[in-house]
Scaffold this active site. Structure first.
Site, PDB file in Angstrom:
ATOM      1  N   ASP A 158       0.833  -1.207   0.000  1.00  0.00           N
ATOM      2  CA  ASP A 158       0.000   0.000   0.000  1.00  0.00           C
ATOM      3  C   ASP A 158       0.868   1.258   0.000  1.00  0.00           C
ATOM      4  O   ASP A 158       0.547   2.238   0.661  1.00  0.00           O
ATOM      5  CB  ASP A 158      -0.920  -0.023   1.223  1.00  0.00           C
ATOM      6  CG  ASP A 158      -2.060   0.982   1.120  1.00  0.00           C
ATOM      7  OD1 ASP A 158      -2.371   1.403  -0.004  1.00  0.00           O
ATOM      8  OD2 ASP A 158      -2.623   1.363   2.163  1.00  0.00           O
ATOM      9  N   CYS A 216     -19.461 -14.937  -3.918  1.00  0.00           N
ATOM     10  CA  CYS A 216     -20.408 -14.008  -3.288  1.00  0.00           C
ATOM     11  C   CYS A 216     -21.847 -14.360  -3.653  1.00  0.00           C
ATOM     12  O   CYS A 216     -22.773 -14.052  -2.883  1.00  0.00           O
ATOM     13  CB  CYS A 216     -20.120 -12.572  -3.732  1.00  0.00           C
ATOM     14  SG  CYS A 216     -18.622 -11.872  -3.007  1.00  0.00           S
ATOM     15  N   CYS A 225     -25.521 -12.636  -2.676  1.00  0.00           N
ATOM     16  CA  CYS A 225     -25.406 -11.830  -1.448  1.00  0.00           C
ATOM     17  C   CYS A 225     -25.013 -10.397  -1.787  1.00  0.00           C
ATOM     18  O   CYS A 225     -24.073 -10.159  -2.552  1.00  0.00           O
ATOM     19  CB  CYS A 225     -24.367 -12.442  -0.511  1.00  0.00           C
ATOM     20  SG  CYS A 225     -24.104 -11.506   1.015  1.00  0.00           S
ATOM     21  N   CYS A 272     -22.928  -6.372   1.847  1.00  0.00           N
ATOM     22  CA  CYS A 272     -21.974  -5.261   1.956  1.00  0.00           C
ATOM     23  C   CYS A 272     -22.524  -3.995   1.313  1.00  0.00           C
ATOM     24  O   CYS A 272     -22.332  -2.888   1.825  1.00  0.00           O
ATOM     25  CB  CYS A 272     -20.629  -5.639   1.349  1.00  0.00           C
ATOM     26  SG  CYS A 272     -20.685  -6.121  -0.405  1.00  0.00           S
ATOM     27  N   CYS A 314     -17.045   7.066   0.773  1.00  0.00           N
ATOM     28  CA  CYS A 314     -16.618   6.038   1.725  1.00  0.00           C
ATOM     29  C   CYS A 314     -16.108   6.680   3.012  1.00  0.00           C
ATOM     30  O   CYS A 314     -15.300   7.611   2.986  1.00  0.00           O
ATOM     31  CB  CYS A 314     -15.519   5.191   1.084  1.00  0.00           C
ATOM     32  SG  CYS A 314     -14.809   3.942   2.170  1.00  0.00           S
ATOM     33  N   CYS A 337     -18.890  -2.887   5.869  1.00  0.00           N
ATOM     34  CA  CYS A 337     -19.065  -3.847   4.778  1.00  0.00           C
ATOM     35  C   CYS A 337     -18.413  -5.189   5.102  1.00  0.00           C
ATOM     36  O   CYS A 337     -18.840  -6.238   4.590  1.00  0.00           O
ATOM     37  CB  CYS A 337     -18.535  -3.280   3.458  1.00  0.00           C
ATOM     38  SG  CYS A 337     -16.765  -2.934   3.435  1.00  0.00           S
ATOM     39  N   CYS A 345     -20.309  -9.253   6.242  1.00  0.00           N
ATOM     40  CA  CYS A 345     -19.969 -10.265   5.242  1.00  0.00           C
ATOM     41  C   CYS A 345     -19.976 -11.664   5.859  1.00  0.00           C
ATOM     42  O   CYS A 345     -19.245 -11.926   6.826  1.00  0.00           O
ATOM     43  CB  CYS A 345     -18.591  -9.978   4.644  1.00  0.00           C
ATOM     44  SG  CYS A 345     -18.069 -11.224   3.429  1.00  0.00           S
TER      45      CYS A 345
END
Length: 395
Positions: A163, A217, A220, A223, A243, A273, A277
């Site tokens: 990152d 997923c 679903c 999130c 966000c 989110c 999950c």
């Protein structure tokens, strides 16, 4: 230059997995440098301005999707993930964290994202990725001395990332089999949910890629529904400008007024989110003490956190990811959270009086605070502000 080694690469990767486990990584994968199919999606995301004021997302153009341009000579990318749930995380932690948001033990509690309650993950992963790369280098040198592989003992080159550079980390992770991209855009793993960090080692050594996994997923959309600000516009489509993680960490100025009430008492990051999950029931605890929550980072009252002067903020956040936002942005976030707590109907009379008094000290025109903080304090008190967000009238 590329290393033209004749080593048994399957055996080499098996050994690398052992070293990675010893260093606290949960899984590694390998992908080549071809991310060309990801470029149209990146262009579209940037063209819509979904990156907000994160100018660095666009600054390098398509280099983010071209590892060999970012680090010339790269032919393979080793990907790694590291679980980060604190070691003492109880069973039912998802429900407990949701309760922290909806019915906090303290109505004036400030909520910090789980990943940021411990040591700065950049420091942890970068250091351990570096150690992993050094072990790889040493092993190749030993093989060279033994007459196995390349004769160019200094030819192995690498660069570690977590990152920290224009790298499509989630895309590389998914393509190398660490998981699949969930509808919230995060990487999901059937055995570990999404509560893990990602890192990479760019290599000039060609290694066999690991196979990607299929998405799981299904229908679903928990999130998408759970996002407090509806930042997830659809499966795999995130508007970072909405966000809460972006607003509390990356956004430098005044937080849009229409989004402030939706932030609740979240003052650094957002886990919603991930908390809803279903796959995160399999999330794994970290094996490292680094990600254990530090004192004050879970369960602390907003007034206590607001009272930190800059020296205490720097002391408390030393070695923490939180320090990067600086003291002013920290206080801005807390002022918004105090406003939401004040008007949320859960504070008792004494707490309401204390919160109002704290906000008044920031809202006072004579207060020695920035215009940014004053404006957020006035909003929190529901005092008039002009359309451009500046204070109006007299206090």
């Amino acid at each position: 230059m590329q290393v033209n080694s004749h080593i048994d690469k399957g055996q080499f990767i098996s050994q690398v997995r052992v070293w990675a486990r010893e260093l606290g990584f949960s899984q590694i994968g390998v992908h080549n440098v071809d991310l060309s199919s990801a470029e149209p999606g990146l262009r579209d995301w940037l063209s819509h301005g979904f990156h907000g004021e994160m100018a660095y997302m666009a600054a390098h153009g398509m280099k983010r999707a071209r590892p060999a341009e970012l680090v010339p000579g790269t032919v393979s990318v080793l990907t790694a993930r590291m679980d980060y749930l604190p070691r003492n995380t109880p069973e039912g932690w998802q429900s407990a964290e949701l309760a922290r948001l909806q019915n906090p033990a303290s109505p004036g509690e400030g909520v910090i994202s789980i990943y940021a309650r411990g040591r700065d993950y950049h420091k942890v992963l970068r250091s351990r990725l570096q150690k992993l790369a050094e072990r790889m280098e040493q092993h190749l040198r030993e093989l060279s001395v033994a007459g196995v592989g390349s004769d160019e003992r200094d030819a192995f080159e690498y660069r570690v990332f977590t990152d920290s550079a224009p790298v499509l980390e989630a895309e590389l992770a998914a393509r190398s089999g660490l998981g699949w991209r969930g509808k919230h855009t995060l990487v999901l793993n059937r055995d570990a949910g999404s509560m893990f960090f990602l890192g990479e080692i760019f290599l000039n050594l060609e290694l066999p890629p690991t196979e990607p996994v299929s998405p799981h997923c299904g229908s679903c959309d928990a999130c998408i529904t759970a996002c407090p600000t509806q930042a997830i516009l659809g499966p795999g489509r995130l508007d970072a400008r909405r966000c809460i993680s972006y607003l509390t960490i990356e956004h430098p100025g005044s937080i849009p007024q229409e989004l402030r009430p939706l932030m609740g008492q979240r003052i650094y990051g957002c886990d919603d989110c991930q908390l809803v999950c279903p796959w995160n029931k399999y999330a794994q605890r970290s094996t490292l003490p680094d990600f254990d929550a530090r004192e004050g980072m879970a369960g602390s009252g907003l007034l206590t956190l607001l009272a930190w002067d800059e020296a205490e903020f720097l002391r408390r956040t030393e070695g923490s990811a939180i320090r990067r936002i600086g003291h002013e942005r920290w206080r801005r976030n807390i002022l918004v959270a105090l406003g939401n707590a004040l008007h949320g109907g859960k504070l008792g009379v004494a707490d309401s009086v204390a919160v109002r008094a704290a906000l008044q000290r920031y809202a006072d025109p004579e207060a020695n605070v920035s215009d940014l903080l004053r404006e957020h304090a006035r909003w929190a008190l529901a005092l008039p502000v002009s359309d451009d967000g500046r204070e109006s009238g007299v206090f």
